[in-house]
Enzyme design. Structure first.
Site, PDB file in Angstrom:
ATOM      1  N   GLY A 196       0.821  -1.210   0.000  1.00  0.00           N
ATOM      2  CA  GLY A 196       0.000   0.000   0.000  1.00  0.00           C
ATOM      3  C   GLY A 196       0.847   1.249   0.000  1.00  0.00           C
ATOM      4  CB  SER A 246       5.355  -3.896   0.288  1.00  0.00           C
ATOM      5  OG  SER A 246       3.980  -3.932   0.063  1.00  0.00           O
ATOM      6  CE  LYS A 268      13.307  13.270   0.525  1.00  0.00           C
ATOM      7  NZ  LYS A 268      12.791  14.541  -0.028  1.00  0.00           N
TER       8      LYS A 268
END
Length: 449
Positions: A74, A106, A146
């Site tokens: 998500g 994830s 990042k």
């Protein structure tokens, strides 16, 4: 003095009864476990659901809150909101990847590790938490580093706070590693493996966990289960909080409003159209859509509506189609980092469906309008043919008749007609009506005056 002593004794008794009632209520709730489900894509609606369930558990003082997990992933923002709430929960939270065959991929990895107790059912798996772009592809350049470093720091903090294998957690982000329930138990990523909720509650009973307010010992063996699934409204909002569904809802809503404006008495298309657009705007806001994209799509609706009233020869419709498509393209920038399992862009297939359907819809509207304008139009005196009225004077054969709210000079082409008899207009000869008697009294257009 005696009366005051009696009042004081009654006050103490009432207070004692109240405290006893609270204690009984709390003891009843501590023998209860709330069981929720985190399924499908993790989005802001999921985060609100988790918040609601934990708040209820805290308010009621339940023994624990269990979240069954089965998710492909998500959004990052929603995932961080959920993990932050789990880390600060004032009630024990058990994250449980289940049923057998489920996965916590994830975003599910972050959430599972954030529970006070992390468990998995047999034949489940967890991991593969590397960030991707909103379109589902790899992130390139500095943005990749990042997003990856930020996610790695987040999951390492979560694992460390819960005393779990932080090295494996970081590799799940940086290298997308995954593992089965048995493997992760050996690596000390999770606390236990359980086949179902009953076994889970038996195994965690007696464990000590650290809550926001301090240590607590779990008392879950034999606790009553209370299922707390998504409410019907949460299910609806969770389903529409998807870019593809949201953009289709917006398009359907536009059609409904336009159809209602063309046929004002129908009502139903207008109601459906407004509801669809409002739901779509809710989804856009929930997914933090680009304001410029929303503005372009709303402007497209105004152009489509204006096409009904302004004869622009299709220019407004073309402008609306361009605004709708461009707005949909820039609605969710494809470079936005997210976790696998969700696509925060409008797919090309959806764009083609929207553009093609809209073009066909407005082509059909334009064709119907042209067909209407080509119909023969009756005007002037031709409208009087077939109208009925009454003779205001004798017609022998000419006289005055009252038809369509006016007095007319008329000639009877058949027998003489007496004053007061009903007449019917056969044809018009310049400014003179050719009339004849009606078949009986019949309906009259007006009376003599």
């Amino acid at each position: 003095m005696a009366a005051r002593a009696v009042l004081r004794a009654l006050s103490i008794l009432c207070l004692a009864l109240a405290l006893a009632g609270v204690a009984l209520g709390q003891s009843a709730e501590t023998g209860r476990v709330l069981v929720g489900r985190i399924e499908g894509v993790i989005n802001p609606v999921t985060a609100r659901y988790v918040e609601r369930l934990i708040e209820e558990g805290e308010r009621r003082g339940v023994a624990a809150v269990v979240f069954g997990i089965d998710t492909p992933g998500g959004t990052l923002d929603a995932t961080y909101k959920i993990t932050g709430r789990l880390l600060n929960a004032r009630v024990p939270v058990i994250t449980y990847v289940s049923p057998p065959g489920a996965r916590a991929a994830s975003a599910g990895t972050f959430i599972t590790l954030a529970g006070h107790v992390a468990a998995m059912a047999p034949t489940t798996n967890m991991g593969a938490a590397h960030p991707v772009s909103g379109s589902g592809g790899d992130i390139e350049g500095d943005l990749r580093a990042k997003a990856e470093n930020d996610a790695a720091a987040q999951i390492r903090n979560i694992a460390t706070a819960r005393g779990r294998n932080a090295e494996w957690a970081e590799e799940a982000v940086r290298k997308s590693v995954s593992g089965t329930a048995d493997e992760l138990l050996q690596l000390k990523v999770i606390d236990l493996v359980a086949s179902d909720v009953d076994e889970l509650l038996r195994k965690v009973d007696g464990r000590t966990v650290t809550l926001a307010q301090g240590a607590a010992t779990l008392r879950t063996a034999g606790a009553a289960h209370e299922a707390q699934p998504f409410s019907p409204l949460e299910r609806l909002l969770h389903a529409i909080t998807d870019p593809q569904i949201a953009i289709l809802l917006f398009t359907i809503g536009t059609y409904g409003i336009i159809f209602e404006l063309q046929n004002p008495s129908l009502i139903f298309p207008g109601v459906v159209g407004v509801i669809a657009i409002l739901l779509a705007l809710f989804a856009f806001g929930t997914l933090d859509a680009n304001a410029a994209g929303i503005a372009l799509m709303v402007f497209a609706v105004f152009l489509f509506v204006a096409e009904i009233w302004v004869p622009s020869h299709g220019i407004l419709t073309a402008g609306g189609l361009v605004g709708l498509v461009i707005g949909a393209i820039i609605l969710f920038p494809p470079g936005r980092p997210t976790l696998p399992g969700v696509r925060l862009t409008v797919s090309p297939v959806t764009l083609l469906v929207i553009a093609g359907t809209s073009a066909l819809f407005f082509a059909a509207v334009a064709r119907a309008s042209l067909r209407f304008f080509r119909l023969p139009t009756a005007s002037g005196s031709a409208l009087l043919v077939g109208a009925t009225g009454v003779a205001k004077s004798d017609l022998a054969p000419s006289g005055i008749v009252y038809v369509a709210g006016e007095d007319w000079t008329a000639t009877s082409e058949e027998r003489p007609i007496r004053q007061g008899e009903p007449v019917a207009v056969r044809r018009v000869d310049g400014v003179r009506l050719i009339v004849g008697p009606t078949a009986g009294k019949g309906r009259q257009e007006g009376g003599a005056s």
